[in-house]
Design a protein around this motif. Structure first.
Motif, short mmCIF file in Angstrom:
data_model
loop_
_atom_site.label_atom_id
_atom_site.label_comp_id
_atom_site.label_asym_id
_atom_site.label_seq_id
_atom_site.Cartn_x
_atom_site.Cartn_y
_atom_site.Cartn_z
N CYS A 1 -23.54 -43.59 -94.78
CA CYS A 1 -24.76 -43.23 -94.07
C CYS A 1 -25.78 -44.36 -94.20
O CYS A 1 -25.97 -44.90 -95.28
CB CYS A 1 -25.34 -41.92 -94.61
N LEU A 2 -26.43 -44.69 -93.07
CA LEU A 2 -27.51 -45.67 -93.04
C LEU A 2 -28.76 -44.99 -92.50
O LEU A 2 -28.74 -44.42 -91.41
CB LEU A 2 -27.13 -46.84 -92.14
N HIS A 3 -29.85 -45.06 -93.27
CA HIS A 3 -31.12 -44.48 -92.81
C HIS A 3 -32.18 -45.57 -92.71
O HIS A 3 -32.26 -46.46 -93.56
CB HIS A 3 -31.63 -43.40 -93.77
N THR A 4 -33.02 -45.46 -91.68
CA THR A 4 -34.16 -46.35 -91.55
C THR A 4 -35.24 -45.64 -90.74
O THR A 4 -35.06 -44.52 -90.27
CB THR A 4 -33.77 -47.69 -90.90
N GLY A 5 -36.36 -46.36 -90.56
CA GLY A 5 -37.43 -45.79 -89.76
C GLY A 5 -38.78 -46.35 -90.13
O GLY A 5 -38.91 -47.30 -90.91
N TYR B 1 -32.40 -41.83 -88.40
CA TYR B 1 -33.62 -42.52 -87.98
C TYR B 1 -34.79 -41.55 -87.97
O TYR B 1 -34.68 -40.43 -87.47
CB TYR B 1 -33.41 -43.10 -86.58
N ASP B 2 -35.91 -41.99 -88.55
CA ASP B 2 -37.17 -41.24 -88.51
C ASP B 2 -38.26 -42.18 -87.99
O ASP B 2 -38.67 -43.09 -88.71
CB ASP B 2 -37.54 -40.73 -89.90
N PRO B 3 -38.75 -42.00 -86.77
CA PRO B 3 -39.77 -42.91 -86.24
C PRO B 3 -41.02 -42.98 -87.12
O PRO B 3 -41.62 -44.05 -87.25
CB PRO B 3 -40.10 -42.32 -84.87
N ASN B 4 -41.44 -41.85 -87.70
CA ASN B 4 -42.60 -41.79 -88.60
C ASN B 4 -43.73 -42.66 -88.04
O ASN B 4 -44.16 -43.63 -88.66
CB ASN B 4 -42.21 -42.24 -90.00
N VAL C 1 -31.57 -37.75 -85.96
CA VAL C 1 -32.95 -38.14 -85.76
C VAL C 1 -33.84 -37.03 -86.30
O VAL C 1 -33.69 -35.86 -85.93
CB VAL C 1 -33.28 -38.38 -84.27
N LYS C 2 -34.76 -37.40 -87.18
CA LYS C 2 -35.79 -36.48 -87.65
C LYS C 2 -37.12 -37.02 -87.18
O LYS C 2 -37.44 -38.20 -87.38
CB LYS C 2 -35.74 -36.35 -89.18
N PHE D 1 -38.29 -34.21 -96.83
CA PHE D 1 -37.47 -33.42 -95.91
C PHE D 1 -36.26 -34.22 -95.46
O PHE D 1 -35.14 -33.71 -95.43
CB PHE D 1 -38.29 -32.97 -94.70
N THR D 2 -36.48 -35.48 -95.10
CA THR D 2 -35.37 -36.32 -94.65
C THR D 2 -34.33 -36.48 -95.75
O THR D 2 -33.12 -36.41 -95.49
CB THR D 2 -35.89 -37.69 -94.21
N SER D 3 -34.77 -36.69 -96.98
CA SER D 3 -33.83 -36.78 -98.11
C SER D 3 -33.00 -35.51 -98.22
O SER D 3 -31.78 -35.56 -98.39
CB SER D 3 -34.59 -37.02 -99.42
N GLY D 4 -33.68 -34.37 -98.12
CA GLY D 4 -32.97 -33.11 -98.22
C GLY D 4 -32.00 -32.90 -97.07
O GLY D 4 -30.90 -32.35 -97.25
N LEU D 5 -32.41 -33.33 -95.87
CA LEU D 5 -31.53 -33.20 -94.70
C LEU D 5 -30.26 -34.02 -94.89
O LEU D 5 -29.14 -33.52 -94.68
CB LEU D 5 -32.30 -33.67 -93.46
#
Length: 341
Positions: free
Chosen positions: A112-116, A146-149, A175-176, A243-247
């Motif tokens: 898994c790769l996360h950014t935002g 991805y989280d635009p934040n 996407v969150k 929330f994103t971590s939990g997701l």
């Protein structure tokens, strides 16, 4: 898990006050912190300066099990964000430096790769992050999150920001996004309509957090609306990142991350998605019930789930400093980090 993005120091204090307290922050760094505390193997690729703030951030993350890569940039300084609190709600003024350099392909074991957030909009690092996402999307080996934040003060107008954000959505599997972000990006549209439209461009799952109104999630076969978790609000710093971590943790535990699991993720059943969303909301609520971006550990989460704590509001692990003391009031978990006005 591999997270790429900014890590900086939050200088936090009450609006109009003269005392600021330094806390490690940055949306991607907070996501990595939350994953580490939940027991997920996680690496953060970031940019840190050769200074005391950079050392503080590294030690903070490593203490929670996060592997930090990127190291201090020669001659650079660690970025800062001045966060002022009013009734528990934070607004930000950023002093950000984001230069990540050419990014190598992800390690073979990465699923898994996360950014935002700022990492995907600030030059010169933005282009490097986008190039990595494009390569990994083409390889189809990892789940891209991805989280635009959205931080409007750094983005110009919604018309200028939308194309870049929409492009990254097409590269993503998860996407969150917050309803506040969507109101800024699409002021004349309903958040559910935008979520459905984004889903049609590529992701397997789109989740909209709605503060006290809970969560909306959509897949090809499901639409869910879940309530927020009641809490005694201390502040909202890091809520959306928690929330994103939990997701992502929930999807990993359900064996729904990794390129080979994309079809299974897109076909997630209702009970599994409810469980993932509700646990992520609870994690955000715990974070909101104590000062700063202080997500729970796995043990703390399980303690609350078991009902052995009398109230989320009593779960502050360290006493807030005088500069961070704010009135508490019954509320529901915001499920999102506040954006800059």
């Amino acid at each position: 898990m591999f997270v790429i993005g900014e890590a900086f120091v939050d200088l936090v204090g009450p609006r109009g006050g003269r005392t600021l307290v330094a806390h490690p922050g940055g949306s991607p760094a907070n996501v990595a912190l939350g994953l580490g505390r939940l027991g997920d193997p996680v690496t953060l690729m970031t940019h840190l300066g050769q200074d005391a703030f950079g050392e503080m951030i590294s030690a903070h993350l490593q203490h929670s099990g996060v592997r930090v890569e990127g190291g201090p940039g020669k001659g650079s300084r660690t970025s800062l964000a001045v966060a002022t609190l009013a009734a528990g709600i934070a607004t930000y003024d950023f002093r950000i430096e984001w230069d990540i350099g050419d990014l190598e392909p992800l390690p073979v074991e990465t699923r898994c790769l996360h950014t935002g957030s700022l990492a995907t909009v600030l030059e010169p690092g933005r282009a490097d992050v986008e190039n990595l996402l494009e390569r990994e999307h083409q390889r189809a080996r990892v789940t891209i999150s991805y989280d635009p934040n959205v931080r409007p003060a750094l983005l110009g107008s919604p018309e200028e920001a939308r194309p870049g954000i929409e492009h990254l959505v097409t590269l993503s599997d998860v996407v969150k996004v917050s309803d506040e972000d969507l109101r800024w990006l699409y002021p004349d549209r309903e958040d559910e309509d935008v979520a459905r439209e984004w889903l049609a461009t590529g992701p397997a799952l789109v989740v909209v957090t709605r503060g006290g109104m809970g969560v909306f999630a959509v897949t090809a076969g499901l639409e869910l609306r879940r309530p927020a978790t009641p809490i005694d609000l201390v502040d909202t710093v890091g809520a959306g990142d928690s929330f994103t971590s939990g997701l992502l943790d929930g999807l990993r535990r359900a064996d729904l991350i990794g390129g080979s699991r994309r079809e299974a993720l897109a076909a997630i059943d209702e009970s599994s998605l409810i469980s993932v969303l509700d646990t992520a909301s609870l994690i955000a609520a715990i974070t909101c019930s104590r000062p700063g971006a202080d997500p729970p550990t796995r043990a703390e989460l399980e303690e609350v789930q078991a009902g052995s704590s009398s109230a989320l509001g009593s779960r502050t692990t360290t006493a807030p400093s005088p500069a961070r003391q704010v009135p508490t009031a019954p509320a529901t978990a915001p499920l999102q980090s506040p954006r800059t006005p």
